[in-house]
Scaffold this active site. Structure first.
Site, PDB file in Angstrom:
ATOM      1  N   LEU A 176       4.737  16.522 -23.246  1.00 39.02           N
ATOM      2  CA  LEU A 176       4.601  16.955 -21.854  1.00 39.02           C
ATOM      3  C   LEU A 176       5.994  16.989 -21.216  1.00 39.02           C
ATOM      4  CD1 LEU A 176       2.314  17.503 -19.692  1.00 39.02           C
ATOM      5  CD2 LEU A 176       3.014  15.285 -18.781  1.00 39.02           C
TER       6      LEU A 176
ATOM      7  N   GLU B 214       6.598  11.491 -27.900  1.00 29.48           N
ATOM      8  CA  GLU B 214       6.525  10.883 -26.566  1.00 29.48           C
ATOM      9  C   GLU B 214       5.606   9.678 -26.644  1.00 29.48           C
ATOM     10  OE1 GLU B 214       4.603  13.375 -23.603  1.00 29.48           O
ATOM     11  OE2 GLU B 214       3.152  14.134 -25.055  1.00 29.48           O
TER      12      GLU B 214
ATOM     13  N   TYR C 179      -4.550  18.732 -14.916  1.00 31.25           N
ATOM     14  CA  TYR C 179      -4.353  17.766 -13.826  1.00 31.25           C
ATOM     15  C   TYR C 179      -2.885  17.488 -13.597  1.00 31.25           C
ATOM     16  CZ  TYR C 179      -3.230  13.850 -17.000  1.00 31.25           C
ATOM     17  OH  TYR C 179      -2.626  13.030 -17.909  1.00 31.25           O
TER      18      TYR C 179
ATOM     19  N   LYS D 271      -0.792  19.897 -19.374  1.00 28.03           N
ATOM     20  CA  LYS D 271      -1.329  18.631 -18.842  1.00 28.03           C
ATOM     21  C   LYS D 271      -2.845  18.778 -18.717  1.00 28.03           C
ATOM     22  CE  LYS D 271       0.141  14.893 -15.763  1.00 28.03           C
ATOM     23  NZ  LYS D 271       0.231  13.877 -16.797  1.00 28.03           N
TER      24      LYS D 271
HETATM   25  N1  PDD Z   1       0.954  10.728 -17.401  1.00 30.33           N
HETATM   26  N2  PDD Z   1       3.600  12.390 -21.402  1.00 30.33           N
HETATM   27  C1  PDD Z   1       2.271  12.204 -21.221  1.00 30.33           C
HETATM   28  C2  PDD Z   1       1.347  12.446 -22.364  1.00 30.33           C
HETATM   29  C3  PDD Z   1       1.785  11.798 -19.960  1.00 30.33           C
HETATM   30  O1  PDD Z   1       0.463  11.643 -19.774  1.00 30.33           O
HETATM   31  C4  PDD Z   1       2.714  11.560 -18.902  1.00 30.33           C
HETATM   32  C5  PDD Z   1       2.270  11.129 -17.536  1.00 30.33           C
HETATM   33  C6  PDD Z   1       4.080  11.753 -19.145  1.00 30.33           C
HETATM   34  C7  PDD Z   1       5.124  11.558 -18.077  1.00 30.33           C
HETATM   35  O2  PDD Z   1       5.135  12.631 -17.164  1.00 30.33           O
HETATM   36  P1  PDD Z   1       5.571  12.428 -15.640  1.00 30.33           P
HETATM   37  O3  PDD Z   1       6.942  11.837 -15.663  1.00 30.33           O
HETATM   38  O4  PDD Z   1       5.544  13.784 -15.080  1.00 30.33           O
HETATM   39  O5  PDD Z   1       4.581  11.476 -15.024  1.00 30.33           O
HETATM   40  C8  PDD Z   1       4.479  12.186 -20.404  1.00 30.33           C
HETATM   41  C9  PDD Z   1       0.400  10.456 -16.090  1.00 30.33           C
HETATM   42  C10 PDD Z   1       1.188   9.510 -15.255  1.00 30.33           C
HETATM   43  C11 PDD Z   1      -1.058  10.063 -16.247  1.00 30.33           C
HETATM   44  O6  PDD Z   1      -1.714  10.717 -17.044  1.00 30.33           O
HETATM   45  O7  PDD Z   1      -1.539   9.171 -15.547  1.00 30.33           O
END
Ligand code: PDD
Length: 282
Positions: free
Chosen positions: A200, A176, A30, A144
């Site tokens: 991620l 993270e 996703y 992801k």
């Molecule tokens: N999640 N690390 C993890 C495990 C995440 O699920 C996310 C973002 C990030 C940050 O990535 P980005 O800057 O590309 O949003 C890091 C999204 C927002 C979610 O699952 O809703």
């Protein structure tokens, strides 16, 4: 309105077969893309990461970038809010339950939009509380994947402690957050963990490092030890929906003086300014 397998429809009408491998195995990937004033933010980068996640799970991309861009544009039009959180989801599709990949299966493609709620002013001004937790996820956190049970449990642990995020530690190093990337400031240097299979590769993470570089903020991308995290002057979390937020309380101990630090205030302003500039230029 949502998009499912070729059709736009109200979410109440959307149906997927119970044998969908997303439902049975969590076999899918996703993306979450923030949309500001009806413009998807960093769309090319999100589509590139989607491709990389699909490649990692050996699932052919059902659409090219032009088609994704058209579908996303149409979904944004069909939904009311100016600022939206756009969710994209691709699974391997419905098939008789068997772990190995089925033959001749059509992937399920689902897009939905929710109103984008960025952090309230109070959280930006005062910072948020986080806990630390053992990173008990698998070794492909760079994908992801929709299979998010460990992240769900870790985030829930944070919520039950009255906090907004769990900062994850693996073998003495910070990886993270449960759904965010984490930055720390030590000795006036902004530190970010290196992109690898343990985290991620965040789109917001990239923006923050680019802005730091452009503004001449001293920064290093390297492993961050638990001791550095606990002794940091500042700790931030970043994500598409939370943008950049200061963590001011970690495991009940104040981070620095317990208020968002000067480097955070600078980065927050740079981020808002960058966002507004990008949105104005379309
Ligand atoms: N999640 N690390 C993890 C495990 C995440 O699920 C996310 C973002 C990030 C940050 O990535 P980005 O800057 O590309 O949003 C890091 C999204 C927002 C979610 O699952 O809703």
């Amino acid at each position: 309105m949502i998009y499912l397998n070729g059709e736009f429809m109200p979410i109440e009408q959307a149906r997927i077969p119970v044998l969908d491998r997303g439902f049975i195995f969590g076999d899918g990937v996703y993306e979450v893309i923030p949309v500001y004033s009806r413009h998807p933010f960093r769309l090319a980068e999100h589509l590139r990461r989607l491709q990389s996640s699909l490649d990692s799970i050996k699932l052919a991309n059902p659409h090219n970038d032009a088609t994704w861009t058209r579908l996303i544009g149409r979904l944004i039009e069909l939904n009311e809010p100016e600022d939206q959180s756009l969710y994209m989801h691709v699974t391997r599709g419905p098939a008789k339950r068997d772990h190995a990949f089925p033959k001749d299966v059509t992937p399920t493609v689902f897009l939905m939009s929710n109103p984008l709620t960025t952090p309230p002013r109070q959280q930006v001004n005062e910072g948020v509380c986080a806990i630390t937790a053992v990173d008990n996820r698998w070794l492909r956190c760079d994908i992801k994947a929709i299979a998010l049970l460990p992240n769900v449990l870790l985030r829930q642990e944070a919520v039950e402690a009255g906090c907004v995020e769990a900062v994850l530690l693996r073998e003495g190093f910070m990886t993270e957050g449960a759904a965010s990337n984490i930055f720390v400031v030590c000795n006036d240097v902004l530190l970010a963990p290196p992109k690898n299979h343990l985290m991620l590769p965040g789109i917001t993470y990239d923006v923050v490092l680019e802005l730091a570089q452009a503004a001449g903020i001293r920064h290093e991308v390297r492993e961050i030890s638990e001791a550095e995290l606990r002794g940091a002057q500042e700790v931030w979390l970043t994500s598409s929906t939370r943008e950049v937020l200061a963590i001011t309380l970690l495991d009940d101990a104040p981070v620095g003086n317990g208020k968002p630090g000067p480097m955070f205030s600078r980065m927050y302003a740079l981020y808002q300014d960058y966002k507004n500039r990008v949105m104005r230029s379309g």
